[in-house]
Design a protein around this motif. Structure first.
Motif, PDB file in Angstrom:
ATOM      1  N   ASP A 144      -2.419   8.552  -3.771  1.00 45.80           N
ATOM      2  CA  ASP A 144      -3.337   9.270  -2.879  1.00 45.80           C
ATOM      3  C   ASP A 144      -2.775  10.616  -2.449  1.00 45.80           C
ATOM      4  OD1 ASP A 144      -5.555   9.755  -1.355  1.00 45.80           O
ATOM      5  OD2 ASP A 144      -4.995   8.444   0.290  1.00 45.80           O
ATOM      6  N   GLN A 145      -1.472  10.652  -2.159  1.00 44.69           N
ATOM      7  CA  GLN A 145      -0.845  11.882  -1.661  1.00 44.69           C
ATOM      8  C   GLN A 145      -0.296  12.782  -2.767  1.00 44.69           C
ATOM      9  OE1 GLN A 145       2.080  10.631   1.241  1.00 44.69           O
ATOM     10  NE2 GLN A 145       0.521  10.279   2.804  1.00 44.69           N
ATOM     11  N   SER A 181      -2.955  -2.583  -4.668  1.00 45.02           N
ATOM     12  CA  SER A 181      -2.427  -1.234  -4.457  1.00 45.02           C
ATOM     13  C   SER A 181      -2.224  -0.487  -5.770  1.00 45.02           C
ATOM     14  CB  SER A 181      -1.098  -1.320  -3.698  1.00 45.02           C
ATOM     15  OG  SER A 181      -0.587  -0.045  -3.397  1.00 45.02           O
ATOM     16  N   LEU A 238      -5.463  -0.442   1.555  1.00 40.22           N
ATOM     17  CA  LEU A 238      -5.044  -1.157   2.761  1.00 40.22           C
ATOM     18  C   LEU A 238      -6.147  -2.113   3.226  1.00 40.22           C
ATOM     19  CD1 LEU A 238      -2.692  -1.278   4.847  1.00 40.22           C
ATOM     20  CD2 LEU A 238      -3.953   0.416   6.187  1.00 40.22           C
ATOM     21  N   ASP A 281      -6.962   5.366  -3.409  1.00 41.32           N
ATOM     22  CA  ASP A 281      -7.164   5.731  -2.017  1.00 41.32           C
ATOM     23  C   ASP A 281      -6.361   4.781  -1.128  1.00 41.32           C
ATOM     24  OD1 ASP A 281      -8.840   5.267   0.675  1.00 41.32           O
ATOM     25  OD2 ASP A 281      -9.179   7.307  -0.046  1.00 41.32           O
ATOM     26  N   GLU A 282      -5.482   5.335  -0.303  1.00 39.34           N
ATOM     27  CA  GLU A 282      -4.598   4.527   0.533  1.00 39.34           C
ATOM     28  C   GLU A 282      -5.374   3.632   1.501  1.00 39.34           C
ATOM     29  OE1 GLU A 282      -1.144   5.138   3.976  1.00 39.34           O
ATOM     30  OE2 GLU A 282      -2.015   6.880   2.949  1.00 39.34           O
ATOM     31  N   LYS A 283      -6.382   4.198   2.170  1.00 38.00           N
ATOM     32  CA  LYS A 283      -7.139   3.421   3.149  1.00 38.00           C
ATOM     33  C   LYS A 283      -7.922   2.290   2.488  1.00 38.00           C
ATOM     34  CE  LYS A 283      -7.640   7.112   6.574  1.00 38.00           C
ATOM     35  NZ  LYS A 283      -8.594   7.966   7.335  1.00 38.00           N
ATOM     36  N   ALA A 330      -0.364   2.796  -3.745  1.00 38.82           N
ATOM     37  CA  ALA A 330      -1.596   3.556  -3.500  1.00 38.82           C
ATOM     38  C   ALA A 330      -1.345   4.830  -2.709  1.00 38.82           C
ATOM     39  CB  ALA A 330      -2.607   2.671  -2.763  1.00 38.82           C
ATOM     40  N   LYS A 331      -0.455   4.772  -1.733  1.00 37.27           N
ATOM     41  CA  LYS A 331      -0.168   5.956  -0.921  1.00 37.27           C
ATOM     42  C   LYS A 331       0.426   7.070  -1.772  1.00 37.27           C
ATOM     43  CE  LYS A 331       2.212   7.502   3.268  1.00 37.27           C
ATOM     44  NZ  LYS A 331       3.057   7.106   4.421  1.00 37.27           N
ATOM     45  N   THR A 350       0.825  -1.210   0.000  1.00 39.80           N
ATOM     46  CA  THR A 350       0.000   0.000   0.000  1.00 39.80           C
ATOM     47  C   THR A 350       0.855   1.253   0.000  1.00 39.80           C
ATOM     48  OG1 THR A 350      -1.723  -1.178   1.237  1.00 39.80           O
ATOM     49  CG2 THR A 350      -1.822   1.223   1.243  1.00 39.80           C
ATOM     50  N   LYS A 351       1.907   1.247   0.781  1.00 39.67           N
ATOM     51  CA  LYS A 351       2.797   2.402   0.885  1.00 39.67           C
ATOM     52  C   LYS A 351       3.528   2.675  -0.430  1.00 39.67           C
ATOM     53  CE  LYS A 351       6.720   4.104   3.614  1.00 39.67           C
ATOM     54  NZ  LYS A 351       7.677   3.772   4.721  1.00 39.67           N
TER      55      LYS A 351
END
Length: 269
Positions: A102-103, A183, A193, A188-190, A98-99, A94-95
Motif C-alpha cells: 500500500d505504501q 495480507s 486489516l 490496501d492496508e485497511k 499489505a502495508k 497486515t503490517k
C-alpha cells in the motif's frame, strides 16, 4: 529466506513484540498472584459457577478453581491470551505485507536482489518468530509466577502448563497463517486489516456462540478456535495429537499459499 531482511524486520518489530510479550507476562503473573486468595474460597466459587448455565461455563472457560492450572486455563488461556494474540496476528500480518504494498515499500524491496518468494517467506518467518517470542516470555513468566506466588503451597502441573502454551502457539500459527494469506493478496492496508480481523474474530465468535448453546454447537466445526481447548488439556480429555497436527497443517498450508500466490500476483493493480 533473506537473512538481511529478516534481521531488519525483527529489529523494526521487536519493540511491538516485547510490548505484547510483557503485557501477556503481566497478566499471567497477575493470575498467579490472585490464585492463592481464590484457592482459599475455591469451593464457594465453584458452587457459584455450577449454578450458572452450562454454556456460560464452557464459553468462558470456567473450569473450576481447585488447581492453579485450572484457574489460569480459563481466566488467562481461555480469553485474555486469545484476545492478545488475535490482535497480534491481524495487525502484524497486515503490517508485514499489505502495508508495504500500500505504501510502496514493497517496490523498493523488489528492486533489490530479492525475489518475491524470499520476501514473503521471510515475512512469514518474522510473524512466526514474533508469536514464539511472546509465548516464550509468557511461559517463563508463568514459571516465575509459580515460584514467587505459589511455591510449595499450591502445586502447578508443569506438563499441562507447557501443553497449554504449545497449544496456544499452534492455534495462532494457524490464525497468523490465515491473516498472512489475506495480507499477501491485498493491496490496501485497511482492507487487509478489515478482512483479516473479520475472519479471526468471526471464527472466535462462532466458537463462543457454539459453546453457549447446544442447539448451535455445530457452528464450532467451522471455527479454527474449536481445536484449541485449554480446559480439556487440564481435564486430560484433549486429543492433543490430532488437534496439533490439524492446526500445524492449517498454518503451513496458509503460509505456503501466501508465498505462492504472492509470487504470482500483479502488484500493479
Amino acid at each position: 529466506m533473506k537473512m538481511t531482511l529478516f534481521k531488519q524486520m525483527m529489529k523494526v518489530n521487536m519493540r511491538g513484540f516485547l510490548n505484547y510479550a510483557f503485557g501477556s507476562a503481566f497478566y499471567i503473573l497477575l493470575m498467579f498472584w490472585l490464585y492463592p486468595g481464590i484457592a482459599k474460597n475455591a469451593e464457594a466459587i465453584d458452587s457459584v459457577v455450577d449454578s450458572m448455565p452450562e454454556g456460560v461455563g464452557r464459553a468462558f472457560g470456567l473450569n473450576g478453581f481447585g488447581s492453579a492450572e485450572a484457574f489460569i486455563s480459563g481466566e488467562f488461556y481461555g480469553l485474555i491470551l486469545v484476545l492478545i494474540l488475535s490482535i497480534v496476528c491481524v495487525q502484524l500480518a497486515t503490517k508485514l505485507m499489505a502495508k508495504l504494498v500500500d505504501q510502496g515499500s514493497m517496490a523498493y524491496l523488489l528492486s533489490t536482489p530479492t525475489t518475491r518468494g524470499q520476501i514473503a517467506f521471510t515475512q512469514a518467518a518474522v510473524l512466526t518468530t514474533g508469536l514464539f517470542l511472546i509465548l516464550a516470555v509468557t511461559t517463563i513468566a508463568g514459571f516465575a509466577g509459580n515460584a514467587w506466588f505459589l511455591g510449595d503451597d499450591y502445586a502447578l502441573d508443569t506438563t499441562k502448563f507447557i501443553q497449554m502454551n504449545a497449544a496456544a502457539f499452534l492455534l495462532f500459527f494457524a490464525v497468523g497463517g490465515l491473516s498472512f494469506l489475506v495480507s499477501s493478496l491485498a493491496s490496501d492496508e485497511k482492507k487487509a486489516l478489515g478482512i483479516a480481523g473479520a475472519i479471526t474474530f468471526g471464527f472466535f465468535s462462532m466458537d463462543l456462540l457454539g459453546k453457549l448453546s447446544v442447539q448451535i454447537e455445530w457452528i464450532r466445526n467451522v471455527s479454527v478456535f474449536s481445536l484449541y481447548r485449554p480446559a480439556d488439556i487440564i481435564n486430560g480429555d484433549a486429543h492433543m495429537t490430532a488437534s496439533s497436527i490439524t492446526l500445524a497443517a492449517i498454518g503451513l498450508l496458509s503460509f505456503s499459499l501466501a508465498v505462492v500466490l504472492f509470487r504470482r500476483r500483479d502488484l500493479s493493480l
